[in-house]
Design an enzyme around this catalytic site. Structure first.
Site, PDB file in Angstrom:
ATOM      1  CG  ASN A 204      -0.170  -0.071   2.506  1.00 22.05           C
ATOM      2  OD1 ASN A 204       0.571   0.843   2.832  1.00 22.05           O
ATOM      3  ND2 ASN A 204      -0.320  -1.169   3.241  1.00 22.05           N
ATOM      4  N   PRO A 301      -2.637 -12.264  10.353  1.00 19.30           N
ATOM      5  CG  PRO A 301      -0.682 -12.667  11.566  1.00 19.30           C
ATOM      6  CD  PRO A 301      -1.243 -12.677  10.176  1.00 19.30           C
TER       7      PRO A 301
END
Ligand code: PMT
Length: 396
Positions: A204, A301
């Protein structure tokens, strides 16, 4: 706050009157020392008017009074801020040349010194400039990292003087009570990279600027700081222990190994929520007649949620990057993840959030209180967020 503002001869000298004013707004008494070259970029008369003091340019002082200006000033000053600092003055400071009022004063000065180098990128990268900066740092001078952006010469790159609000923030935190002294703070910053094959990854636009600004501000306020950083081009903040990671799994492992040793965890990193379920061990090739490729993703996670399960549990500050319904989505995220504060930014706005020098955020506390922090440099936002953390941690 008794501050001597030293101004040397770079184009950023034109910001000196505004810098004097903003330092005064912060409660400082400011006296200005100019190099003769700086006096070509900014009017001594303007600086005398805004500072309410005579401006020193001549190293011989006022012969009629017999006063020794630089010694008198050194007795008075609590901080010498040199902004902008040219390559020339950095070299003179590093080796102790005193051939004008400012360099002579710098030798007499006994209190703290902060310098803000500003010059063209090529000059900044020159080994002698880098060496001067390293020498000054080794001597305990705080040498600020120049900002990147459009330079006066028209080039893009590193070498800009930090903006006036940022300089004022740095000066304020120099004088501020060290309200995070004795506290340990873990900060995450930057993006994660989730590999698809040996040459490609999903990521990103996070630059790490927000998280690095928080780590730096926390360190200035006296905290012991650990920074867990995804891949970024940012310079490491001084005095901070840094662990570099690439993937969400690596960030999870690094945070879980360190979080229990910290009282405050601030998660500014933009962690991938999904990663490729399989990583090809060779570069994925395009094949004749195959027009589509489907990539299967798996959940990564949730680091924040796992930190919230620790016992004893640190004070947790989450960030929320939202493109719509910013406040409602951030509240929901804070509840789901078990954070104590959440800092929500609207990443649909290109001028704030990802990869910008500024941010504008809503900070929501568990009791529902919402604080709006207006658009400001990330260093300023970092300090205001830390103010709220300190307030939450201080029993009434
Ligand atoms: O780095 P910059 O260019 O300066 O940009 C700053 C920023 C926009 C990245 C920063 O201000 C910001 O908003 N960071 C959080 C980005 C994000 O991942 O938000 P989120 O809403 O997807 O996640 C919410 C929180 O959960 C975050 O604190 C995140 O670190 C955490 N998280 C997310 C996924 C995951 N698997 N584990 C997590 O702990």
């Amino acid at each position: 706050m008794n501050i001597v503002l030293g101004v040397s001869g770079g184009i950023a000298a034109y910001k000196a009157p505004e810098l004097v004013r903003r330092l005064q707004d912060a409660g400082a008494d400011v006296r200005v020392v100019l190099t003769p070259n700086a006096a070509r970029f900014v009017s001594p008369l303007s600086l005398a008017a805004v500072s309410n003091h005579g401006v020193i340019i001549d190293q011989w002082g006022d012969a009629s009074t017999g006063g020794v200006d630089h010694i008198e000033l050194a007795r008075w000053a609590e901080l010498l801020l040199i902004a902008p600092a040219t390559a020339n003055i950095l070299a003179k400071l590093a080796i102790g040349i005193a051939d004008d009022a400012l360099t002579t004063y710098a030798l007499a000065h006994r209190a703290a010194m902060i310098v803000a180098p500003a010059m063209n990128t090529f000059m900044l990268q020159h080994p002698t400039v880098q060496q001067s900066m390293a020498t000054l740092r080794a001597r305990g001078v705080e040498v600020l990292d120049p900002d990147s952006g459009l330079l006066a010469c028209g080039d893009e790159g590193s070498g800009r003087m930090p903006d006036v609000p940022e300089l004022v923030e740095i000066v304020k935190s120099h004088f501020a009570q060290r309200d995070l002294s004795g506290k340990s703070v873990l900060v995450t910053a930057g993006p994660t990279r989730e590999p698809l094959d040996p040459v490609r990854y999903l990521s990103n636009r996070s630059s790490g600027k927000m998280g690095y600004a928080i780590a730096d501000a926390a360190r200035r306020r006296g905290a012991t700081v650990t920074l867990i950083s995804g891949p970024t081009a940012r310079q490491e903040p001084p005095g901070v222990a840094i662990t570099r990671v690439r993937t969400a799994d690596e960030m999870h492992a690094a945070v879980m190994a360190a979080a229990a040793q910290h009282q405050i965890v601030i998660k500014a990193a933009a962690v991938a929520d999904f990663a490729p379920a399989e990583v090809a061990d060779r570069k994925i090739k395009k094949r004749e007649g195959v027009d589509e490729l489907t990539i299967k993703l798996r959940r990564t996670p949730d680091i924040l949620a796992d930190v919230a399960k620790l016992s004893p549990r640190p004070f947790i500050v989450a960030f929320a990057a939202e493109t719509n319904d910013v406040e409602a989505n951030a509240r929901d995220k804070m509840q789901r993840k078990g954070a104590d504060l959440i800092v929500a930014n609207d990443v649909a706005n290109e001028s704030i959030g990802f990869d910008s020098d500024q941010n504008e955020v809503l900070v929501i506390a568990r009791d529902g209180t919402v604080t709006r922090l207006a658009k400001a440099p990330k260093s300023v936002i970092a300090n205001r967020v830390l103010d709220l953390v300190v307030r939450q941690l201080t029993p009434i």
